[in-house]
Write a protein that holds these residues in place. Structure first.
Motif, PDB file in Angstrom:
ATOM      1  N   ILE A 173       8.648  46.964 -51.362  1.00 13.92           N
ATOM      2  CA  ILE A 173       9.740  47.439 -52.213  1.00 13.92           C
ATOM      3  C   ILE A 173      10.371  46.255 -52.948  1.00 13.92           C
ATOM      4  CG2 ILE A 173      12.002  48.571 -52.206  1.00 13.92           C
ATOM      5  CD1 ILE A 173      11.096  49.960 -49.567  1.00 13.92           C
ATOM      6  N   SER A 175       9.270  43.306 -53.855  1.00 12.34           N
ATOM      7  CA  SER A 175       8.531  42.605 -54.907  1.00 12.34           C
ATOM      8  C   SER A 175       8.613  43.334 -56.261  1.00 12.34           C
ATOM      9  CB  SER A 175       7.081  42.408 -54.461  1.00 12.34           C
ATOM     10  OG  SER A 175       6.365  41.757 -55.463  1.00 12.34           O
ATOM     11  N   PRO A 176       8.233  44.632 -56.332  1.00 11.41           N
ATOM     12  CA  PRO A 176       8.358  45.299 -57.641  1.00 11.41           C
ATOM     13  C   PRO A 176       9.797  45.474 -58.093  1.00 11.41           C
ATOM     14  CG  PRO A 176       7.627  46.874 -55.961  1.00 11.41           C
ATOM     15  CD  PRO A 176       7.608  45.514 -55.335  1.00 11.41           C
ATOM     16  N   LEU A 177      10.719  45.614 -57.142  1.00 15.49           N
ATOM     17  CA  LEU A 177      12.135  45.732 -57.509  1.00 15.49           C
ATOM     18  C   LEU A 177      12.599  44.465 -58.218  1.00 15.49           C
ATOM     19  CD1 LEU A 177      14.836  47.298 -57.279  1.00 15.49           C
ATOM     20  CD2 LEU A 177      15.191  46.192 -55.069  1.00 15.49           C
TER      21      LEU A 177
ATOM     22  N   PRO B  34      12.015  55.252 -50.961  1.00 17.00           N
ATOM     23  CA  PRO B  34      11.753  53.863 -51.391  1.00 17.00           C
ATOM     24  C   PRO B  34      10.479  53.282 -50.781  1.00 17.00           C
ATOM     25  CG  PRO B  34      13.805  53.992 -50.116  1.00 17.00           C
ATOM     26  CD  PRO B  34      13.346  55.388 -50.343  1.00 17.00           C
ATOM     27  N   TRP B  37       7.579  54.586 -52.701  1.00 18.62           N
ATOM     28  CA  TRP B  37       7.513  53.912 -54.008  1.00 18.62           C
ATOM     29  C   TRP B  37       6.874  52.526 -53.848  1.00 18.62           C
ATOM     30  CZ3 TRP B  37      10.353  49.519 -55.895  1.00 18.62           C
ATOM     31  CH2 TRP B  37      10.165  49.268 -57.262  1.00 18.62           C
ATOM     32  N   GLY B  38       7.335  51.794 -52.842  1.00 24.09           N
ATOM     33  CA  GLY B  38       6.788  50.454 -52.611  1.00 24.09           C
ATOM     34  C   GLY B  38       5.302  50.497 -52.277  1.00 24.09           C
ATOM     35  N   GLN B  41       3.304  51.259 -55.432  1.00 24.20           N
ATOM     36  CA  GLN B  41       3.214  50.080 -56.307  1.00 24.20           C
ATOM     37  C   GLN B  41       2.166  49.092 -55.773  1.00 24.20           C
ATOM     38  OE1 GLN B  41       5.243  49.452 -59.232  1.00 24.20           O
ATOM     39  NE2 GLN B  41       5.525  51.636 -58.909  1.00 24.20           N
TER      40      GLN B  41
END
Lengths: 469, 51
Positions: A173, A175-177, B34, B37-38, B41
């Protein structure tokens, strides 16, 4: 009592009908946040080009990669130290106060680091993200462990596996955030780093509050409905309780310390070499010979991402499996299978057997993650649930040691290999063989684990204030 | 005298709210979204390895 605050352990005792399945999400809210630490490298390039604003052409006053990398190292060392130092305090005050302290330190660390970035003062970044944030990492990491074990005496591995899986997921989470936020803020500040750190600090501070205010401890005499402790004799599952101070006097604690040290050190051997190694392996294949440099780099990043997924899955899978297999057997698998796979990997990379090499590395990393997730239940089996959080905290110094040791071994071996003329995938072969040796040491330590002697048990009933039930 | 174990989370402080199944679902969504989502990705990034 009149002086009880909402944060006190006595105010967190679960009410009637409380659903214990609320506890793992509360724990995950903490671990998903602090797991961001493993994505710190996403800031390496932007932090290294704050003055030049060009990552490929840094200015003389820009921070170097080693200067920036030290921030993460400080954070991991502080994780181990604070987990060891604050473990007994956590057991006394309960998980809510500890989680709040963790959220303030971890979120606050981002805010201080942001100030350091704005002032271009690396020491402030070290203090903020490394020191203050590192304390938040340590307290946060151990804060839900003993509570989960008390709520799930029937599934200790499943429960702690779920929480510690969150630590693996946190980087996915974080890293892309960070990447998206830096892209958003890149026009308003150098590389968009300072505002990104502020926003992330506030997001994590708020996100962790869910865990703070949802967590509950079970009442003294609570047991899961229908739960009957196994009557099957397993000498490694104690019926007594050992305090944190007594635990470190036992050989079992130090054997498990070596077990964790070896498992983590070996895993670092793969994680640190994964990207360049897979690029070398791909280059050796027929398809890889025609690939461009950016495509190879993207494949390397993809491999690191795949390993992260298996690190995450391994934490839950292996820890859950340990409930059935037993902890000692599970660690024997990590080490026994690990030795074979580490010894096999250099041959596969040398022969450019890409698919098999990827599979082997994924299994290795799943066991690396599994090692982290299974250890709290192993400790609970050996020492009881009395101060298992504090004992776990002290054991995590093995992680900090491994973070330094693993990095040193990898750097030394790869530099020596390059100096002696080895190139490509062969550069990393000594790392894998050495780590197989490290795993043999871990296997021997695990095999030497015996039940804790009764002389170390607490005499009489244990109290909640002292970290008991 | 033997007393049976408490399996219903006895309240030591009566002002603690009780949670029901719906709360657990919401709690899992709070952390699950979340995380999903992570993971997605990371999975997308990992696909580069197979191209």
């Amino acid at each position: 009592m009149a002086n009880d605050s909402l944060l006190d352990r006595s105010r967190t005792i679960a009410g009637p009908g409380y659903n214990r399945w609320l506890v793992p999400p509360a724990a995950l809210a903490i671990h998903l946040a602090i797991g961001q630490a493993y994505a710190f490298s996403v800031f390496n390039k932007p932090l290294g080009s704050l003055i030049s604003r060009d990552a490929d052409n840094p200015a003389p006053d820009d921070w170097t990669l080693s200067q920036i990398g030290l921030t993460f190292s400080i954070a991991i060392v502080l994780l181990g130290l604070s987990a060891a130092l604050f473990g007994k305090w956590l057991e006394r005050v309960g998980p809510r106060k500890a989680m709040l302290a963790s959220s303030l330190c971890f979120g606050g660390g981002f805010l201080i680091a942001s100030l350091g970035v704005s002032m271009h003062n690396i020491w402030l970044v070290y203090f903020g993200y490394g020191f203050v944030g590192g304390i938040g990492l340590g307290i946060g990491y151990i804060s839900p462990v003993s509570t989960l074990i008390k709520w799930f005496p029937d599934r200790k591995g499943v429960a702690t596996g779920m929480a510690i899986m969150g630590f693996g997921g946190g980087a996915m989470i974080g890293s892309p955030l960070a990447t998206n936020l830096m892209a958003h803020f890149k026009d308003s500040a150098p590389q968009g780093v300072a505002p990104t750190l502020i926003v992330m600090g506030l997001i994590y501070l708020l996100f962790m509050q869910f865990g703070v205010w949802t967590i509950r401890v079970p009442a003294d005499d609570w047991k899961p409905a229908g739960y009957v402790p196994s009557t099957e004799h397993n000498a490694l599952i104690t019926t007594g309780n050992v305090s944190a101070d007594n635990a470190i006097k036992t050989p079992q604690f130090w054997l498990l310390w070596i077990v964790l040290l070896c498992n983590v050190t070996a895993g670092i051997g793969v994680l640190e070499t994964a990207s360049p190694l897979i690029q070398s392996v791909i280059s050796g294949t027929e398809k890889g010979r025609g690939m461009t440099e950016p495509a190879l780099v993207a494949a390397g990043a993809g491999f690191v991402g795949l390993l992260s997924l298996f690190n995450l899955l391994g934490r839950f899978f292996w820890s859950s499996a340990s409930d059935k297999l037993g902890r000692k057997v599970t660690y024997a698998i990590y080490f026994g299978l690990g030795i074979i796979l580490y010894a096999l990997a250099p041959t596969l990379s040398h022969n450019a057997q890409l698919a098999l090499f990827v599979v082997v590395c994924c299994v290795i990393i799943s066991m690396y993650g599994g090692g982290f997730a299974t250890v709290p239940a192993y400790l609970s089996d050996l020492f009881g649930k009395f101060q298992v959080g504090a004992i776990h905290g002290r054991l995590l110094t093995a992680w900090s040691t491994a973070a330094i040791l693993g990095h040193l071994i990898v750097s030394m071996l790869t530099e020596n290999a390059k100096a002696s003329g080895l190139t490509g995938a062969a550069t990393y072969q000594p790392v894998f063989y050495t780590m197989a040796g490290v795993l043999i040491l871990g296997l021997l330590a695990n095999l030497a684990v015996r039940p804790v002697k009764e002389q170390y048990y607490e005499k009489g009933p244990v109290t909640a204030e002292a970290g008991g039930h | 005298m033997h007393t049976p174990p408490n399996t219903s989370s006895t309240a030591a402080t009566p002002n603690e709210p009780a949670a029901v199944g719906g709360s657990a679902v919401l709690a899992w969504l709070y952390v699950g979204i979340p995380l999903a989502w992570g993971v997605s990705q990371t999975f997308i990034k990992a696909l580069a390895l197979f191209k």
